[in-house]
Scaffold this motif. Structure first.
Motif, mmCIF file in Angstrom:
data_model
loop_
_atom_site.group_PDB
_atom_site.id
_atom_site.type_symbol
_atom_site.label_atom_id
_atom_site.label_comp_id
_atom_site.label_asym_id
_atom_site.label_seq_id
_atom_site.Cartn_x
_atom_site.Cartn_y
_atom_site.Cartn_z
ATOM 1 N N GLU A 124 -9.282 -0.583 0.904
ATOM 2 C CA GLU A 124 -8.754 -0.173 2.200
ATOM 3 C C GLU A 124 -9.761 0.669 2.979
ATOM 4 O O GLU A 124 -10.644 1.309 2.407
ATOM 5 C CB GLU A 124 -7.455 0.606 2.008
ATOM 6 C CG GLU A 124 -6.330 -0.231 1.407
ATOM 7 C CD GLU A 124 -5.029 0.535 1.326
ATOM 8 O OE1 GLU A 124 -5.006 1.719 1.715
ATOM 9 O OE2 GLU A 124 -4.026 -0.054 0.874
ATOM 10 N N ASP A 125 -9.594 0.641 4.324
ATOM 11 C CA ASP A 125 -10.392 1.446 5.247
ATOM 12 C C ASP A 125 -11.879 1.341 4.911
ATOM 13 O O ASP A 125 -12.563 2.326 4.684
ATOM 14 C CB ASP A 125 -9.952 2.905 5.218
ATOM 15 C CG ASP A 125 -10.476 3.677 6.439
ATOM 16 O OD1 ASP A 125 -10.793 3.022 7.453
ATOM 17 O OD2 ASP A 125 -10.578 4.911 6.352
ATOM 18 N N VAL A 133 -7.354 -7.473 8.050
ATOM 19 C CA VAL A 133 -7.824 -7.740 6.694
ATOM 20 C C VAL A 133 -9.046 -8.639 6.784
ATOM 21 O O VAL A 133 -9.031 -9.655 7.497
ATOM 22 C CB VAL A 133 -6.737 -8.418 5.841
ATOM 23 C CG1 VAL A 133 -7.234 -8.640 4.408
ATOM 24 C CG2 VAL A 133 -5.459 -7.589 5.831
ATOM 25 N N THR A 145 -9.165 -3.608 5.813
ATOM 26 C CA THR A 145 -8.922 -3.765 4.386
ATOM 27 C C THR A 145 -9.698 -4.999 3.936
ATOM 28 O O THR A 145 -9.543 -6.081 4.522
ATOM 29 C CB THR A 145 -7.423 -3.952 4.087
ATOM 30 O OG1 THR A 145 -6.725 -2.766 4.474
ATOM 31 C CG2 THR A 145 -7.185 -4.224 2.619
#
Length: 453
Positions: free
Chosen positions: A32-33, A67, A18
């Protein structure tokens, strides 16, 4: 944010994470992803992870479950003072300077400074700091430590007027000879200590030299309310007004601390012709019983505020993660408003605003194409960060510097899976420990300066 398919080899791909990004208005957002693709030390693109799966890369980091943040920036510190961590505790600032720190600093050797800075660099890399602004002595040795560590830094050679013109000249010589060093990772500033230790004439000469050579200035000012009151009693003006009178607000200026700023000072900074920013280091203010930097007033006035730690002799650590948390909490307490200094706002101070404060707002502070590839990975799988309802809140109020797993500067991995790759901490600590007895000897009548506020 996805780019076109690309089959050419990337230098580094960080995938499956993320990513903390910023929207067009500068507000914090999360993708995200995603994957971060790096070429030539620069972020080439941020793309969905699936689109980077087949992309050839010299190095690839699987960051699933983590993250990715812009590398943190320590906007004001004295890195070598790790050598004095915990040396002077539970004393007022006058005693701290006059009876403990400034007598010991008269013993400093260049090697002490280099070892202390190397230790600081290791600590900052482990804590997710990728850039720091340093203001100290023997700065050629600090520059050497920056080169060895792989970090990015803005460096200024501190001087007092008690040194005579030689101190000011040496600060300028260092700034001119080292800017652009370490492959561009080192930028430089002029570094007068403070309005109470540097005369009006030297401040004016510093402003003139800064204009002539295109250099920023890094200075302590209005560190606490007592300094502001002393300036008014002695000269009829505040420390910030002294900076303005010298012409320093007409150029690029980094002011450290500013807990003694008045409303008039804030208005003066807001109207400055130059790029003026303020660095706040809340932990030290709590230790000394000071107030706090008026972050809300500065923000409303359009003055950028960056996060800092100051030196480890007063702050005890170089943990900008802790500075994020304490900034949020002290600002809520100072303003009596739990809605102020939200987690997303504090993340902005730690990223884009800190980059502006150190004069690198166009190069670092956000993860976006064209920015230098300074990033960190944070693992939020620990029990102290679960569950995650609000990712920004978890990062500011639950995560710790020890949750940083990987640190990257200019696309180079300095720490991977918590393993430092550029510095040997046991060797640094071993040599530094052997020098501490000589460094902390106060059996003499020397001090580098006298603190009078």
């Amino acid at each position: 944010m996805a780019g076109k398919p690309d089959s050419t080899q990337a230098d580094l791909v960080v995938t499956g994470c993320t990513v903390l990004t910023h929207d067009p208005d500068g507000a914090v957002a999360f993708t995200e992803d995603a994957a971060v693709v790096v070429r030539g030390g620069v972020i080439d693109r941020i793309t969905p992870a699936a689109e980077a799966d087949a992309l050839p890369a010299a190095e690839r980091i699987d960051a699933r479950g983590q993250v990715a943040l812009p590398g943190l920036i320590n906007c004001h510190t004295h890195a070598a003072m790790t050598a004095l961590r915990g040396y002077a505790e539970d004393v007022p600032v006058e005693e701290w300077f006059n009876d403990w720190i400034w007598p010991v600093e008269s013993n400093l050797t260049p090697r002490d400074v280099e070892l202390g800075t190397l230790l600081a660099c290791a600590e900052m890399i482990r804590g997710g700091v990728t850039t720091f602004a340093d203001h100290y002595f023997a700065m050629d040795r600090v520059a050497a430590a920056v080169r060895e560590s792989g970090l990015r830094a803005n460096l200024g050679a501190a001087f007092f007027s008690s040194q005579g013109p030689e101190g000011r000249d040496a600060s300028l010589e260092f700034a001119l000879s080292h800017r652009g060093a370490a492959g561009g990772r080192i930028t430089t500033s002029l570094a007068p200590h403070a309005p109470y230790t540097v005369t009006d004439a030297d401040l004016t000469a510093t402003a003139e030299a800064a204009r002539e050579h295109g250099l920023p200035v890094h200075i302590h000012a209005a560190e606490n309310r007592e300094q502001t009151e002393a300036g008014l009693a002695r000269d009829g003006i505040t420390p910030v007004q002294a900076l303005d009178r010298a012409g320093l607000l007409d150029g690029d200026l980094l002011i450290a601390h500013g807990t003694g700023l008045t409303d008039a000072d804030v208005a003066l900074l807001a109207g400055a012709a130059g790029r003026v920013g303020v660095a706040t280091a809340p932990r030290g203010y709590l230790k000394f019983g000071w107030g706090t930097t008026p972050v809300r007033a500065l923000t409303r006035a359009g003055v950028p505020v960056g996060l800092a730690t100051d030196g480890a002799a007063s702050n005890n650590n170089l943990d900008v993660w802790e500075s994020m948390t304490l900034t949020a909490l002290t600002q809520k307490a100072a303003e009596g408003d739990p809605r102020w200094a939200t987690a997303r706002e504090v993340l902005s101070y730690a990223t884009t605003q800190s980059a502006r404060v150190v004069g690198l707002g166009d190069a670092i502070g956000s993860l976006a194409p064209g920015r230098r590839a300074d990033l960190v990975l944070v693992d939020l799988s620990g029990p102290h960060t679960q569950p995650v309802y609000d990712l920004a809140g978890t990062l500011v109020h639950s995560a710790r510097s020890s949750d940083v797993t990987t640190t990257v500067v200019d696309g180079r991995v300095l720490m991977r899976d918590r393993r430092l790759l550029t510095l040997d901490v046991p060797a640094i600590v071993g040599e530094l420990t052997g020098r501490l007895a000589a460094l902390t000897d106060r059996g003499h009548d020397r001090r580098i300066q006298t603190y009078r506020g």
